[in-house]
Design a protein around this motif. Structure first.
Motif, mmCIF file in Angstrom:
data_model
loop_
_atom_site.group_PDB
_atom_site.id
_atom_site.type_symbol
_atom_site.label_atom_id
_atom_site.label_comp_id
_atom_site.label_asym_id
_atom_site.label_seq_id
_atom_site.Cartn_x
_atom_site.Cartn_y
_atom_site.Cartn_z
ATOM 1 N N GLU A 1 -1.877 12.675 -1.016
ATOM 2 C CA GLU A 1 -1.800 12.332 -2.103
ATOM 3 C C GLU A 1 -1.041 13.452 -2.811
ATOM 4 O O GLU A 1 -2.737 13.142 -3.625
ATOM 5 C CB GLU A 1 -2.810 11.493 -1.774
ATOM 6 C CG GLU A 1 -3.276 10.217 -0.746
ATOM 7 C CD GLU A 1 -4.509 9.883 -0.581
ATOM 8 O OE1 GLU A 1 -5.152 10.242 -1.456
ATOM 9 O OE2 GLU A 1 -4.267 8.445 -0.047
ATOM 10 N N ILE B 1 -5.778 7.063 -10.839
ATOM 11 C CA ILE B 1 -6.786 6.593 -9.964
ATOM 12 C C ILE B 1 -7.487 7.839 -9.733
ATOM 13 O O ILE B 1 -7.270 8.821 -9.716
ATOM 14 C CB ILE B 1 -5.306 6.910 -8.622
ATOM 15 C CG1 ILE B 1 -3.615 6.130 -9.570
ATOM 16 C CG2 ILE B 1 -5.248 7.209 -7.773
ATOM 17 C CD1 ILE B 1 -2.240 7.376 -8.579
ATOM 18 N N LYS B 2 -8.996 6.642 -9.806
ATOM 19 C CA LYS B 2 -9.660 7.046 -9.211
ATOM 20 C C LYS B 2 -10.747 6.019 -9.601
ATOM 21 O O LYS B 2 -10.427 4.751 -10.204
ATOM 22 C CB LYS B 2 -10.399 7.885 -10.456
ATOM 23 C CG LYS B 2 -10.299 7.168 -12.126
ATOM 24 C CD LYS B 2 -10.611 8.213 -13.630
ATOM 25 C CE LYS B 2 -10.875 8.311 -14.331
ATOM 26 N NZ LYS B 2 -11.771 6.482 -14.900
ATOM 27 N N TYR C 1 0.111 1.629 -8.736
ATOM 28 C CA TYR C 1 -1.518 2.773 -8.173
ATOM 29 C C TYR C 1 -1.137 3.826 -6.989
ATOM 30 O O TYR C 1 -1.447 3.646 -6.731
ATOM 31 C CB TYR C 1 -2.121 1.394 -6.620
ATOM 32 C CG TYR C 1 -2.676 0.643 -7.858
ATOM 33 C CD1 TYR C 1 -2.053 -0.596 -7.169
ATOM 34 C CD2 TYR C 1 -3.724 0.519 -8.155
ATOM 35 C CE1 TYR C 1 -2.786 -2.076 -8.121
ATOM 36 C CE2 TYR C 1 -3.740 -0.361 -9.035
ATOM 37 C CZ TYR C 1 -3.989 -1.702 -9.066
ATOM 38 O OH TYR C 1 -4.229 -3.048 -9.660
ATOM 39 N N GLY C 2 0.514 5.101 -7.679
ATOM 40 C CA GLY C 2 0.578 5.563 -7.365
ATOM 41 C C GLY C 2 1.242 5.451 -5.489
ATOM 42 O O GLY C 2 1.439 6.491 -4.929
ATOM 43 N N LYS D 1 -0.316 7.629 -2.805
ATOM 44 C CA LYS D 1 -1.829 6.430 -2.254
ATOM 45 C C LYS D 1 -1.392 5.550 -1.506
ATOM 46 O O LYS D 1 -0.829 4.613 -1.004
ATOM 47 C CB LYS D 1 -2.264 5.608 -3.997
ATOM 48 C CG LYS D 1 -3.319 5.831 -3.555
ATOM 49 C CD LYS D 1 -4.234 6.125 -3.767
ATOM 50 C CE LYS D 1 -6.431 6.399 -3.126
ATOM 51 N NZ LYS D 1 -6.307 7.084 -3.019
ATOM 52 N N GLN E 1 -3.574 -5.031 -3.200
ATOM 53 C CA GLN E 1 -3.503 -4.452 -4.136
ATOM 54 C C GLN E 1 -3.483 -5.146 -5.733
ATOM 55 O O GLN E 1 -4.212 -5.459 -6.893
ATOM 56 C CB GLN E 1 -1.919 -3.419 -4.942
ATOM 57 C CG GLN E 1 -1.740 -2.564 -3.771
ATOM 58 C CD GLN E 1 0.151 -2.714 -3.161
ATOM 59 O OE1 GLN E 1 0.114 -1.421 -4.648
ATOM 60 N NE2 GLN E 1 0.649 -2.986 -2.988
ATOM 61 N N PRO F 1 0.289 11.649 -6.080
ATOM 62 C CA PRO F 1 0.638 9.388 -6.159
ATOM 63 C C PRO F 1 1.964 9.833 -6.958
ATOM 64 O O PRO F 1 2.468 10.632 -7.790
ATOM 65 C CB PRO F 1 -0.293 9.431 -7.082
ATOM 66 C CG PRO F 1 -1.643 10.179 -7.217
ATOM 67 C CD PRO F 1 -1.004 11.536 -6.475
ATOM 68 N N GLY G 1 -7.457 1.951 -0.758
ATOM 69 C CA GLY G 1 -8.481 2.926 0.441
ATOM 70 C C GLY G 1 -9.024 2.914 1.360
ATOM 71 O O GLY G 1 -9.588 4.022 1.742
#
Lengths: 165, 294, 751
Positions: C694, C8-9, C702-703, C634, C491, C696, C15
């Motif tokens: 958050e 997750i970055k 995607y958490g 997330k 997503q 995750p 987001g």
């Protein structure tokens, strides 16, 4: 229908006529007879504002107006807000601020807010809340709706307003 | 809704004729915000609706310092809230008028309709009572005037006879030293029917050099605490001639509390209404006093 | 199903806050909700409902109604198939749709008619003759549990510890969860608080009434258009009630004007279908009046809850006991077990016993309402916890840090918690501006409450195809209640490494997409998000193969990233858009479908802070300020996550302050309108501040954690705790309406 009445009115800037029974509300005629389903049948008794329309410049609930009463008058519905030139700033700010979730109350709110901004171009937060108290929303908690109306007012007035958060 | 006929009239004689012709099946249509709800619920089944919004005398507001205020029965609340005469001279009435529903309702609902609907909880009627309003009625036998406190005789029932309808409301000019206010209690901040409402009016003697002002006369009336809007003459009798102190206002509130005959229903309990009657009468007099001094 | 999780970055789409696909139609009034359906030859149906809350139906005669000019047909339970061989649940389903022999609540459907317009249909109702034998009424859950209570369902037996009782009862089930030794635990406690609580029946309050339009075709097929949270659920239920195969029914979900759990069950759908059959197969449209919505759909349980909690002198919780009695309405199925799951969930407590009772009463059958069962239980538990904090002299948030559960801790039922963010939420709450803002003035107080909701996975399906212009057409099975569709599309965009604008999304119906459970349990973004993630893996794989064909290399020599394919041999690259124009010559359309049933949904925790002012003369409570802090896993579309939290808080505030069903002694609902069933208006609420924490969920690529239900859980308790600090009374009843506040203040004065 032994006593249907022909009603002549101006609807979203167009002169029209329609046939209706006296017992049909304006809401019913808009939705059933005229194909304008933007005004919603929700509480159907004047408690939720989902059927808000503008009658001779006045914000009203279409469920509490008989269709026969609009003879010679002028009506604006959600379908008459925004136009070929694009969306009204209120509609744009509702999108931008995420001021809608399910969207069933949205036409009513936009019509109501438009009448507010036509009369008061710089409303405070409390004035917005008081004006919109006749429109119920169950999804948003009103926070983003109020922000959207204030943002639209700011854009339309082109001067900054303060949000009393 | 049941099937009915509709006619829009433009004169009082025409309205009288149509209503009389329909016997007990005729109903007057002004704002419709109570009528249409009742039609939809099947509570009333008229044969004819007579739309009176086109009659000039019913849709005008006139004020003069000598004659006072004449409000047509079919003037929407929104219009009344914008009349400078009311803003300047009858703010106590505006307190009530501006509370009748949200903005959408205000655009249609009328003072006359609120009165004719004769709900025990009507916001406008206590305010009309303390302003000593008179009701002008037209009917097959001509016109007559009735003091507003006699207009409602039971929940949903008025003194109007078949063929009669309300034309206008007359409020005398407020004398010097006059102040009035209407307050109500609702559980939310908007959209509710009053749990209890209180109207207060008073006239102060000209101010003297020292001490609190003296009350020349006072009047209190309440909504939602009796089968009809409740005039409480005992309050006026008590306050007449007394200095406007907190103690006297508190006692006036207690007198009002003792006079109420509330019921318990889904909008309020008995104890709550009795208690609120006292609180609201006191607060309404405080506000009326502020206005009288200004 | 892939188990791998994308780190997750550096998300490109997740987001951000793009425009929803349905948004422009909704601000212009063009979007079609259920009641906006119009079909040629359409008739209008209305329902005749029982005016009695408990009665035997002796006879129904619809002949006069059917003879009224303009009426095309009428139906009663006699038009339903027989259920003598069916299980109890199926019978109850059919009986709730149309009463058979007994009316069990005020508003229970007894008959329905269809006519050329709603006015004539309404008149026809007045011509239906029904004779009733009125029976004694039971409204209160504790009265219903008494030995001598009148029995609602003759065949109902109490399920308890795996067996059924042998005598009839209004108690449908009794469940118990326990761990440790309760008596020992309380004996070790230095401080014990014990209180009883009552909560009233409340309704989801969606602005749009239930609606359905049905066309019973001559060949036996049935098409239904309706506003529902789950088209497949409607199909299953109508199939059960009409006893037809599911494949004979097509359900097309229209836009929906609010659900919150109340639009999963069918009410009008089977009636509209029956009427269409009766009325020469003409389509029949039905929409409820709002009085019908309140009286006869599915509010949530009124409840009676007893809580006793003990803590050691150092503040550690030692023992906790709760008894939850939930009113299920006319048929079993209250959310009492979810309430049991919620009540002490935020805390590590070694000795716990929770008993839950599901009890029938003469009220409409309950349906889910956003975190069903959770708010009732949380109110009771968190008010007692607040009192304990006071006795201990501990700061309420420090108390939660000391006792709050963490990843791996076991709940009372023994299940270990997966990765959770409760401590992070508490710490974030301690930093909120509201907590440090001074609250001055008499009769003002600040309260906090925390809460938990488990969330749910469930089955989701989706399918996608690549268009020749490189855009992806997605058909997903989750009805969109206001933010799911865009979060699911985002997503897919993220997984495909494409811009959000390249995804065209539609919500499918039962004929056009695979089986998908309803949008409930905070599951759509989570589970259907998983489904589109799987779709992306398949699409990318297929497209790599197509690129390999074009480049004449092996598929594993083709790389993909950020919308472009790379030939690892020659270092050539080609955009997805360019590759898409070659689908025809490389094998034809590129399509994929996926069905998933993920099980690693992540629970959500929250902390709410409320500032109130009480008018001691009137009992009126004003909410001055409110902050909701929540672990959202997330946030796929952050601004809509905020909106979900704000909406849940607003409903919780209404539940806490003014919403309740008022019945008379005969069981008639007195306040069946939005005038007297008091939803908060815009003037009743402040701006609602949200803090998104958050942590995750590793059980999702995607958490994602469910976010929508958690926020309705803590508000009544937060408000009650604030009211206590404002005027010194501990409220034990919901709603905390002005007359009840006055009563509590007067009671305090007397003592």
């Amino acid at each position: 229908m032994t006593h249907s009445i022909i009603v002549h009115t101006t609807l979203n800037s167009q002169e029209i006529e329609f046939l209706c029974e006296p017992r049909q509300s304006l809401l019913e005629v808009l939705r059933e007879g005229l194909g304008l389903t933007g005004a919603k049948q929700a509480c159907n008794n004047g408690n939720c504002g989902a059927c808000s329309v503008i009658l001779d410049g006045v914000l009203v609930n279409a469920c509490l107006v008989l269709a026969v009463e609009v003879e010679g008058k002028s009506i604006t519905t959600i379908e008459g807000i925004g136009g070929p030139g694009g969306l009204h700033p209120l509609q744009e700010e509702f999108l931008k601020q995420a001021a809608l979730q399910c969207g069933i109350c949205t036409p009513g709110f936009i019509v109501a807010a438009k009448v507010l901004l036509d009369q008061n171009s710089r409303p405070s937060e409390i004035e917005v809340r008081r004006w919109l108290a006749g429109n119920l929303c169950r999804c948003t908690g009103y926070d983003k709706i109020v922000r959207a109306v204030l943002a639209a007012a700011e854009r339309m007035a082109e001067t900054p307003l303060e949000v009393q958060a | 809704m049941n099937d009915f006929d509709y006619v829009a009239v433009i004169s009082i004689p025409e309205a009288v004729q149509r209503l009389s012709g329909a016997g007990s099946g005729g109903r007057v249509l002004a704002g419709g915000t109570d009528l249409i709800v009742q039609l939809r619920a099947g509570k009333i089944r008229p044969s004819l609706l007579v739309d009176i919004k086109g009659i000039p005398e019913l849709t005008t507001v006139e004020y003069s310092p000598e004659k006072g205020l004449v409000i047509g029965a079919a003037v929407p609340c929104l219009g009344l809230c914008r009349e400078s005469a009311l803003i300047e001279h009858y703010p106590g009435l505006l307190d009530a008028v501006s509370l009748i529903g949200g903005v959408q309702i205000q655009g249609r609902a009328t003072l006359g309709g609120n009165l004719c609907n004769a709900s025990p909880a009507a916001d406008s009627i206590p305010a009309l009572i303390v302003h000593r309003a008179a009701c002008l009625i037209a009917g097959p036998d001509g016109r007559r005037q009735v003091p507003v406190e006699q207009f409602c005789i039971a929940p949903g029932q008025t003194i109007l006879q078949p063929g009669e309808f309300l034309v206008s409301l007359h409020l005398p000019p407020p004398p010097a030293g006059f102040g009035a206010a209407y307050l109500r209690f609702i559980p939310r901040n908007e959209m509710d029917i009053a749990v209890t409402g209180a109207a207060a009016a008073l006239r102060l003697d000209p101010p003297t050099a020292s001490g609190p002002p003296r009350i020349a006369w006072a009047h209190a009336a309440l909504s939602a605490v009796a089968p009809t809007p409740l005039d409480v003459p005992e309050v006026g009798e008590y306050l007449a001639g007394k200095p406007a102190t907190n103690e006297h206002l508190a006692e006036a509130a207690r007198i009002a509390q003792a006079a109420v005959r509330p019921i318990a229903d889904m909008r309020g309990s008995l104890e709550q209404r009795r208690h609120l009657a006292g609180v609201l009468v006191r607060r309404a007099f405080e506000k009326a006093l502020q206005r009288a001094r200004a | 199903m892939s188990d791998k999780q994308t780190p997750i970055k550096d998300f490109q789409v997740i987001g951000t806050s793009p425009l929803r696909p349905d948004a422009v139609d909704k601000v212009t009034g063009r979007a079609l909700f259920g009641d906006d359906v119009r079909l040629p030859g359409m008739l209008y149906g209305v329902v005749l409902r029982s005016p009695h809350s408990h009665a035997r139906i002796l006879s129904i005669d619809t002949r006069k109604a059917e003879a009224l000019p303009g009426v095309f047909g009428a139906v009663t339970a006699a038009d339903l198939p027989s259920f003598t061989d069916a299980g109890a649940y199926q019978r109850y389903q059919a009986e709730n749709a149309l009463a058979n022999q007994k009316a069990l609540y005020y508003g229970h459907p007894v008959a329905a008619v269809a006519a050329i317009n709603p006015h004539i249909a309404q008149e026809a109702l007045g011509l239906i003759d029904v004779t009733y034998e009125i029976l004694p009424v039971i409204l209160d859950v504790r009265q219903a549990m008494a030995e001598d209570a009148p029995i609602l369902l003759d065949d109902l037996r109490t399920h308890e510890a795996g067996s059924r009782s042998d005598h009839s009862s209004n108690v449908a089930s009794h469940e118990q969860t326990s761990c440790g030794d309760l008596e020992l635990g309380f004996s070790q406690a230095a401080f014990i608080v014990e209180r009883e609580f009552h909560t009233s029946t409340v309704h989801q309050g969606y602005i749009e009434p239930q609606n359905a339009t049905a066309q019973a075709h001559e060949d036996g097929q049935i098409t239904i258009w309706c506003s529902t949270q789950g088209a497949f659920g409607v199909r299953d239920q109508v199939a059960e009630i009409l006893r037809v195969p599911v494949s004979h029914i097509r359900v097309i979900p229209m836009e929906i004007g609010g659900g919150f759990g109340g639009k999963n069950n069918v009410y009008l759908e089977p009636l509209a279908a029956l009427l269409s059959r009766k009325c020469a197969h003409r389509p029949v449209k039905m929409i409820m009046g709002y009085d019908e919505v309140l009286a006869a759909t599915g509010p949530t349980s009124a409840s009676y809850i007893k809580v006793k909690i003990g803590a050691a002198a150092d503040g550690r919780l030692i023992a906790a006991q709760a008894v939850l009695c939930y009113a299920a309405g006319a048929y079993p199925g209250s959310p009492v077990t979810s309430g049991m799951d919620c009540i002490f969930a935020p805390y590590k407590i070694p000795h716990v016993q929770i008993d839950g009772y599901d009890v029938v009463v003469n009220k409409p059958r309950t349906a889910s309402y956003r975190a069903p069962g959770g708010t009732n239980a949380n109110f009771a538990g968190e008010v007692v916890i607040d009192e304990l904090c006071e006795k201990l002299g501990m700061d309420p948030l420090e108390f939660r840090l000391l006792n709050g559960v963490q990843t791996g801790d076991r709940k009372a039922d023994g299940m270990p918690l997966p990765v959770i963010g409760f401590h992070e939420v508490i710490q974030a709450a301690q930093q909120t501006p509201q907590l440090s803002a001074p609250l001055e003035g008499p009769y003002r107080g600040r309260g906090v409450a925390c809460g938990y909701w488990g969330n749910y996975g469930g089955t989701s399906s989706a399918s996608a195809s690549v268009n020749a212009d490189g855009a992806i057409s997605l058909v997903e099975g989750s009805v969109d209640l206001g933010s799911g569709r865009v979060a699911i599309a985002m997503q897919l965009a993220e997984a495909m490494e494409l811009p959000y604008q390249d995804i065209q999304t539609v919500v499918g119906d039962t004929a056009t997409v695979g089986y998908t459970e309803g949008t409930y349990g905070s599951r759509a973004t989570f589970a259907t998000g998983w489904a589109v993630y799987e779709l992306a893996q398949s699409l990318k794989g297929q497209l790599c193969e197509r690129a390999a064909l074009l480049w004449d290399v092996e598929p594993d020599q083709v790389g993909y990233g950020k919308g472009a394919f790379t030939n690892r041999v020659s270092a050539e690259s080609m955009s997805l858009r360019a590759l898409a124009s070659h689908m025809d010559e490389t094998g034809g359309p590129v399509v994929a479908s996926a069905s998933v049933h993920p099980s690693k949904e992540g629970p959500a925790f929250g902390v709410h802070i409320a500032d109130v002012e009480v008018d001691p003369e009137t009992g009126k409570v004003s909410v001055l300020r409110y902050t909701a802090v929540q672990d959202v896993g997330k946030a796929i579309h952050p601004i809509y996550v905020e909106g979900q939290i704000q909406g849940g808080v607003a409903q919780g505030i209404g539940w806490g302050m003014n919403e309740e069903y008022v019945y008379d002694e005969q069981g008639r609902l007195l306040n069946a309108s939005l005038l007297d069933y008091r939803l908060p208006t815009s003037l009743d609420l402040p701006m609602i501040e949200t803090v998104l924490v958050e942590v995750p969920n590793p059980g999702h690529p995607y958490g994602v954690r469910g976010v929508g239900e958690m926020p309705i859980v803590p508000p009544p308790a937060a408000l009650a705790n604030a009211i206590y600090r404002a005027v010194g009374v501990r409220m034990q009843i919901l709603p905390m309406s002005p007359p009840r506040i006055l009563e509590a203040l007067w009671e305090k004065e007397r003592n």
